[in-house]
Write an enzyme that holds these catalytic residues in place. Structure first.
Site, short mmCIF file in Angstrom:
data_model
loop_
_atom_site.label_atom_id
_atom_site.label_comp_id
_atom_site.label_asym_id
_atom_site.label_seq_id
_atom_site.Cartn_x
_atom_site.Cartn_y
_atom_site.Cartn_z
CG HIS A 169 -2.13 -0.80 1.10
ND1 HIS A 169 -2.10 -2.16 0.93
CD2 HIS A 169 -3.44 -0.45 1.09
CE1 HIS A 169 -3.35 -2.61 0.83
NE2 HIS A 169 -4.18 -1.60 0.93
CB SER A 170 3.50 2.29 2.08
OG SER A 170 4.73 2.95 2.14
#
Lengths: 128, 206
Positions: free
Chosen positions: A12-13
């Site tokens: 997600h990052s």
């Protein structure tokens, strides 16, 4: 010489992905690693299109393994595989991203096959 | 009787977009309670993109409109709702492929969408997810005459209320375990808006 098994990191990052790659690059030089981290704008999230692109970067007949951080990243990875209709791409289910991709990079570098690497990863499964 | 046409399907997407925009803060608040707080933004953005995509395009069939919507949601929504709603609309589209959408085709498409969601999210009924709503709507359509569209809304509302007291075992809310109780599932709520929008469209005179 056969191609080495590829590694795809889906987080997600954006920064998590970059960080993991730097970590692996320190010890392993010539294993194909690609990143699909963050949304199209590199915000928190994942993107099917990015994942498809990352798969295409490292895919070979030897196959590739996708590591993901949280549930929806796995869903997007599944959809990307379905849309590409690729049979040699596996998802490392319930395998921690850092440890998993590190082990996979080491083993891929030793010339281990997709199946051999997948069975090594079984040992570090996490029960969420 | 044909219940969905290309134009009605476009209107359905516009009605959904309107509801997601109007209720963005509510969905965000629900998601902040038990998730990661991005559901309102994701749904509003996702359907804004869907409408932008389909508004000026011409389509030959309802299936094509829904496929276009599905692909857009998958591409533009960063969270879990992208692949999940993308899967739901894609399964509906596949069920409608090469067909005019009458009641039976529509029932089948909702059934397939629910199955697709179960498969994609690995969720079972009663795990406090959007699948609960889709499954209940699918069951309702199996049993009832679809003349009574309003019945779907009652089913949705009852199901949303049921999710309040459940403990989440799937998705981000599952990390909270029993602390997820007492909160409505955000995905169930956004699914309600999708069916509410459908009800609105089907009520319009053809």
């Amino acid at each position: 010489m056969t191609q080495k098994v590829g590694i795809i990191i889906v987080s997600h990052s954006f920064q998590i992905g970059e960080g993991v790659k730097v970590l692996i690059d320190q010890v392993i030089e010539d294993v194909p690693i690609s990143l699909a981290c963050g949304t199209e704008d590199n915000d928190i999230g994942t993107s099917i299109e990015k994942i498809q692109g990352a798969i295409e970067q490292v895919a070979s007949d030897s196959g590739a393994i996708i590591f993901y951080d949280l549930g929806s990243a796995k869903m997007n990875a599944e959809m990307a595989i379905e849309l590409l209709e690729s049979s040699s791409i596996r998802i490392a289910e319930e395998i921690p991203v850092v440890e998993g991709s590190y082990i996979a990079a080491v083993e891929s570098n030793l010339g281990k096959s997709l199946e051999e690497i997948m069975s090594s990863l079984e040992k570090i499964k996490i029960n969420m | 009787m044909i219940i969905l046409t290309v134009d009605k399907t476009k209107d359905w997407m516009k009605e959904i977009q309107q509801r997601m925009a109007d209720n963005k803060d509510q969905l965000t608040a629900l998601d902040q309670a038990i998730g990661d707080g991005d559901h309102g933004i994701n749904m509003a953005r996702g359907f804004h993109e869907v409408v932008a995509k389909i508004n000026h395009a011409t389509y030959d069939s309802v299936a094509d409109v829904l496929k276009s919507a599905a692909m857009t949601l998958m591409a533009k929504v960063g969270g879990a709702s992208g692949p999940l709603y993308g899967t739901a609309f894609l399964k509906m589209s596949l069920a409608m492929q090469g067909k005019e959408v009458d009641q039976d085709v529509f029932k089948q498409s909702i059934n397939d969408a629910a199955e697709g969601l179960q498969d994609r999210g690995k969720a079972d009924f009663g795990e406090k997810t959007m699948y609960d709503v889709w499954k209940q709507v699918s069951n309702f359509l199996e049993e009832e005459d679809v003349e009574d569209w309003h019945g779907i809304l009652e089913v949705c509302q009852a199901t949303i209320e049921d999710t309040r007291e459940m403990t989440a075992t799937k998705g981000r809310a599952s990390y909270l375990k029993e602390r997820s109780r007492g909160h409505v599932d955000p995905g169930s709520m956004s699914s309600f808006y999708i069916f509410e929008a459908l009800d609105e469209v089907l009520d319009l005179e053809a």
